[in-house]
Design a protein around this motif. Structure first.
Motif, short mmCIF file in Angstrom:
data_model
loop_
_atom_site.label_atom_id
_atom_site.label_comp_id
_atom_site.label_asym_id
_atom_site.label_seq_id
_atom_site.Cartn_x
_atom_site.Cartn_y
_atom_site.Cartn_z
N ASP A 131 1.82 1.16 -77.16
CA ASP A 131 0.81 0.91 -78.18
C ASP A 131 0.44 -0.56 -78.12
O ASP A 131 1.30 -1.43 -78.11
N GLY A 143 9.07 1.68 -80.78
CA GLY A 143 9.25 0.46 -81.56
C GLY A 143 8.32 -0.62 -81.05
O GLY A 143 7.11 -0.47 -81.07
N ASN A 144 8.88 -1.70 -80.52
CA ASN A 144 8.07 -2.81 -80.01
C ASN A 144 7.91 -2.77 -78.49
O ASN A 144 7.35 -3.68 -77.91
N GLY A 145 8.40 -1.73 -77.84
CA GLY A 145 8.31 -1.66 -76.38
C GLY A 145 7.69 -0.36 -75.92
O GLY A 145 7.14 0.40 -76.71
#
Length: 65
Positions: A49, A31-33
């Protein structure tokens, strides 16, 4: 051309079980981590990423396996 096998199952939100011919692994996060992967062969990978075509990855292998 050699045959390959790889299958990925989502077992919980944010947790995947990955299976191939030689080993299996559990991936958490994303996800965001960061993503953390623990393999049955002793390999541990952390990856993130980054914006654009960039990413970061660190792999550690347990000694003695």
């Amino acid at each position: 051309m050699p045959l390959t096998f790889r299958k990925s199952f989502r077992i919980l939100p944010g947790v995947r079980l990955n299976i191939n011919r030689h080993s299996w692994s559990i991936t958490t996060g994303g996800g965001n981590g960061p993503r953390h992967t623990h393999s049955s062969t002793g390999r541990r990978t952390t990856s993130v990423d980054l914006p654009g075509p960039f990413g970061w990855r660190r792999t550690r292998t347990t000694r003695g396996r």
